[in-house]
Design a protein around this motif. Sequence first.
Motif, short mmCIF file in Angstrom:
data_model
loop_
_atom_site.label_atom_id
_atom_site.label_comp_id
_atom_site.label_asym_id
_atom_site.label_seq_id
_atom_site.Cartn_x
_atom_site.Cartn_y
_atom_site.Cartn_z
N VAL A 74 41.52 48.98 43.98
CA VAL A 74 42.41 48.41 43.05
C VAL A 74 43.76 48.15 43.36
CG1 VAL A 74 42.91 48.89 40.36
CG2 VAL A 74 40.46 49.86 41.49
N ARG A 75 44.25 47.09 42.94
CA ARG A 75 45.34 46.71 43.15
C ARG A 75 45.94 46.13 41.85
NH1 ARG A 75 44.63 42.67 48.53
NH2 ARG A 75 43.71 44.41 49.73
N GLN A 189 41.10 39.59 39.03
CA GLN A 189 40.48 38.79 39.97
C GLN A 189 39.71 39.85 40.70
OE1 GLN A 189 43.83 36.37 41.74
NE2 GLN A 189 42.75 34.63 41.05
N VAL A 190 38.46 39.31 41.23
CA VAL A 190 37.71 40.31 41.83
C VAL A 190 36.93 39.53 43.27
CG1 VAL A 190 35.76 41.85 41.69
CG2 VAL A 190 37.14 41.30 39.74
N LYS A 191 37.07 39.98 44.11
CA LYS A 191 36.65 39.50 45.37
C LYS A 191 35.88 40.57 46.14
CE LYS A 191 40.43 36.19 45.86
NZ LYS A 191 41.49 35.55 46.67
N ARG A 192 34.59 40.08 46.82
CA ARG A 192 33.94 40.60 47.77
C ARG A 192 33.27 40.02 48.74
NH1 ARG A 192 29.02 42.68 44.29
NH2 ARG A 192 30.31 44.25 43.69
N GLN A 220 42.00 42.98 41.66
CA GLN A 220 43.16 42.86 41.28
C GLN A 220 43.77 42.70 39.94
OE1 GLN A 220 45.23 39.21 43.29
NE2 GLN A 220 47.13 40.49 43.63
N VAL A 221 44.70 43.35 39.26
CA VAL A 221 44.88 43.34 38.00
C VAL A 221 46.55 43.01 37.84
CG1 VAL A 221 45.25 44.72 35.83
CG2 VAL A 221 43.21 45.25 37.35
N ARG A 222 46.54 41.99 36.85
CA ARG A 222 47.77 41.22 36.88
C ARG A 222 48.41 41.35 35.39
NH1 ARG A 222 47.76 35.68 39.82
NH2 ARG A 222 45.70 36.12 39.87
N TRP A 223 49.75 42.04 35.03
CA TRP A 223 49.98 42.38 33.73
C TRP A 223 50.83 41.09 33.24
CZ3 TRP A 223 47.83 46.31 31.11
CH2 TRP A 223 47.04 47.35 31.97
#
Length: 422
Positions: A74-75, A189-192, A220-223
């Motif tokens: 988690v970022r 956003q999610v990546k794998r 990746q979470v952006r506020w």
Amino acid sequence: METRGIEQMFDFQRLPNDGLVLLLLLLYSPVGLCLMLIRIFVGAHVFLVSCALPDSLARRFIVRIMSSVLGMHVRQKSPRLRDKSTKLYICNHVTQFDHNIVNLLTSCNTPMLEASAGFVCWARGFMELGAISSQDEMEESLRRYSSSPGTLPLLLFPEEDTTNGRAGLLKFSSWPFSLTDSIQPVALQVKRPFLALSTPDAFWLTELMWTFFVPFTVYQVRWLPPVSRQDGESSQEFANKVQEILAAELSLVSTQITKADKAEHIKRKRHSAPPTTTLNLGARPRPPPFMVRSSGAEERRISKMAQQVKEVLPDIPLRIITRDLAQTNCVDTTITNLLESTEEFPVEATGGATAGATSELRPAWRSPSSAAPASTIKPAANCFGKSPVDRHMSLQERKDALYAYARRRYVEKHGLEQDNNL
């Protein structure tokens, strides 16, 4: 938006199409299976820690580190923009664990909207709403919750279903934006590697096992800055504005495709026939040719169905009927095919003088469509009915045509007088 656009928004198969990536996945599979077994054991400890420790910054930090061991990294970006006074977070929806990821960064509650309450609901981190019988009752319950002092913020996903997060956003539902006048947008956003993030109708436990299988999944979470409703702005206009903001932040397209459109597309995709086959509504799947030849029971079944067709269409040679049944495997479909056929069939002799006399009185069979008026024999429907009523009427019209034709042939065969009431 076109069907092609819907196809781009969702991953309908888990495995990659690229041959090289598929080969790498195959080589990685033994490692992935070992990782999955280890992570199942670690995941049980993560669950126990989450239950044992009270909600605090320390618990979120510990669980976040342990989640990294599970492959869920988690970022977050721009955490200073998070407004602690905001009572509603609005986020795009990519996986079935998005609410757990955001909850690792800040305390919030996500209500379970479409499933019954119970242990699984609580264990997955959802908030139970209790006995809710309607949409209005649910909205009123959440509105009261948001207006109550001391409650945690709500985290809602107005798309109401997941996408692959690469092409566009589903149309935002307006009801979450009627709860408060100020919201905090959250871009996810999610990546794998190797595998798709999710597939339609996949069970959450299956998705969890795939998450444990791959080497890592990066969230990746952006506020984003809080957004307030303008004077005179409706809930739908407010929803559209926030949707445009999130789409621009994620470099996606803001579409008008809804959750219902996705469900309808999945249904059509599941029930559509392969392009190389002919749609046959009444026939059962045809068995392989070697089974037909070697199975005596199959031959007897075909012979029995041929006799049923022969009773309705006595002038059609038995070999023609059997040949069509071998393809359709259905009595009704074979009768329809023969009635609509333009092929000329010779009269089949039934033996004896009676047959000879009958053949003299009756002209040679050309086609059922030429032996009866066009208004009597109606062709099958050109397309599959959109509603059950349409499909029933199409079938009923075909049955009526078959009954009328069979009745007329019976009268001609036995030399009876036609009853006008028939």
